[in-house]
Scaffold this motif. Structure first.
Motif, short mmCIF file in Angstrom:
data_model
loop_
_atom_site.label_atom_id
_atom_site.label_comp_id
_atom_site.label_asym_id
_atom_site.label_seq_id
_atom_site.Cartn_x
_atom_site.Cartn_y
_atom_site.Cartn_z
N ASP A 112 43.42 -1.25 23.00
CA ASP A 112 42.52 -0.83 21.94
C ASP A 112 41.90 -2.04 21.24
OD1 ASP A 112 41.24 1.21 20.68
OD2 ASP A 112 42.86 1.72 19.32
N GLU A 138 39.19 -3.70 23.38
CA GLU A 138 37.91 -2.97 23.35
C GLU A 138 37.13 -3.30 22.08
OE1 GLU A 138 36.06 1.51 23.93
OE2 GLU A 138 38.21 1.23 23.82
N THR A 173 39.41 6.49 22.26
CA THR A 173 40.44 5.65 22.86
C THR A 173 41.62 5.48 21.91
OG1 THR A 173 38.86 4.43 24.21
CG2 THR A 173 40.94 3.34 23.72
N VAL A 211 43.01 4.72 29.16
CA VAL A 211 41.98 4.11 28.30
C VAL A 211 40.98 3.34 29.14
CG1 VAL A 211 41.59 2.34 26.55
CG2 VAL A 211 43.39 4.02 26.22
N ASN A 229 38.64 5.65 30.96
CA ASN A 229 37.71 6.32 30.05
C ASN A 229 36.54 5.41 29.68
OD1 ASN A 229 36.80 8.39 28.17
ND2 ASN A 229 37.51 7.00 26.56
#
Length: 365
Positions: free
Chosen positions: A105, A108, A223, A250, A253
């Motif tokens: 996370d 990203e 996410t 994740v 996706n």
């Protein structure tokens, strides 16, 4: 026949007077909006923080005045500030818990920062006026931003996938899960508020760079939701491998979202036609000038960033004077540009009994 043409001329003159009034109203509204204060990045964040109360008062519809104030440049500056904040929050969450899902996370969010900075640069380039080397302007620069963001997402997905595979081979217990998840939820709320504002402004300003950044932020939000659910499940079940599986999910996706951004960017660079609802509005506007002596054909459209273009042929009696035909063309062009914001119309005048052939194989020789 003369009476019909006279009636048509009067209706065209009326349409022209009405179309001249519309731009004056729009310019007055634009001047009023531009006269308002220009919010700084800090003030932008304060505006976004009040978004939930604002939406309740306005039934989830952003006030048009605020949308006008939220220009692409200001929103992207706010996106950079939010990306820095979320990177700090998510990195801290990963450091506290040791979760590879939370690490993915955070990675990203780093992509969010890089893409927002590049999008800001491209928006500034797109705003440059036309020059001798670029007579049609620089509007397509925004498509490079969208494509670049998609490529960055591919790189982030690859890094997340590699890290997840390593953790899957050597699972590790998680620490301080509650605090880490709380930080992740907080960062997701900030991203969600900014994305909501960016979607509304992107539609108003027709900015693919802002829309791409908003879509990426929403991908980040979903996410984070998946990561929070996955890490929570690890804490409840004790299945350490689930953390790595969530990280892989994740990665898959955001790969899907990145592919969508690259595809949309490529379509814009290849002069994709205008949206069906915009084309319908163009047809509706042309229908207002319908008359037995007037005919429109060879209507083609394209979009270039925030700018829209339409080309068409207008047939009229060969006996009309050039001045009369040009006056009618000006009325049609003004009506089209008033009906469709950001549109530039190019109309070729032709006699009723003359057909212009375009797209023939001979044109390519």
């Amino acid at each position: 026949m003369r009476a019909s043409v006279s009636n048509a001329s009067r209706s065209f003159a009326s349409s022209r007077r009405a179309s001249q009034v519309l731009p004056s109203i729009a310019s007055t509204s634009q001047a009023t909006i531009q006269a308002r204060s220009r919010p700084s990045s800090l003030r932008m964040l304060r505006i976004l923080a009040r978004a939930p109360a604002f939406t309740r008062r306005h039934n989830w519809r952003m006030d048009a005045r605020w949308l006008q104030a939220l220009t692409p440049e200001r929103l992207l500056r706010a996106s950079i500030a939010v990306a820095l904040l979320t990177i700090a929050l998510k990195t801290l969450a990963w450091w506290l818990t040791g979760s590879v899902g939370l690490l993915s996370d955070a990675l990203e969010s780093i992509v969010n920062l890089a893409s927002a900075a590049f999008a800001l640069l491209m928006v500034k380039i797109a705003m440059r006026p036309a020059d001798a080397d670029h007579p049609y302007g620089h509007h397509k620069a925004e498509y490079f931003s969208s494509g670049f963001e998609g490529l960055l997402i591919f790189l982030a997905a690859g890094g997340i996938f590699w890290t997840a595979v390593q953790r899957l081979q050597a699972p590790q217990p998680l620490q301080q899960v509650g605090l880490g998840l709380g930080l992740s939820v907080l960062s997701s709320a900030v991203n969600g508020a900014l994305a909501w504002a960016m979607f509304g402004a992107a539609k108003l300003h027709r900015s693919i760079a802002v829309e791409a950044d908003a879509r990426h932020l929403m991908t980040d939000v979903w996410t984070s939701v998946g990561v929070v659910v996955g890490v929570g499940a690890v804490a409840l079940t004790g299945w350490l491998w689930l953390d790595a599986v969530v990280a892989i999910a994740v990665a898959l996706n955001i790969l899907r979202e990145g592919a969508g951004l690259v595809w949309r960017s490529s379509q814009g660079l290849m002069d994709e036609s205008l949206e069906p609802d915009v084309r319908a509005e163009i047809e509706k506007t042309l229908a207002q000038f319908a008359h037995p002596t007037i005919r429109f054909d060879h209507i083609s459209s394209r979009k270039s960033g925030s700018r829209r273009f339409v080309d068409l042929h207008m047939h009229m009696p060969a006996s009309w004077s050039l001045g009369r035909a040009a006056a009618l063309r000006a009325s049609v062009e003004q009506a089209l540009m008033s009906a469709v914001p950001g549109l530039r119309a190019t109309i070729q005048l032709l006699p009723m009994d003359v057909e212009a052939h375009t797209g023939d194989e001979e044109d390519l020789i």
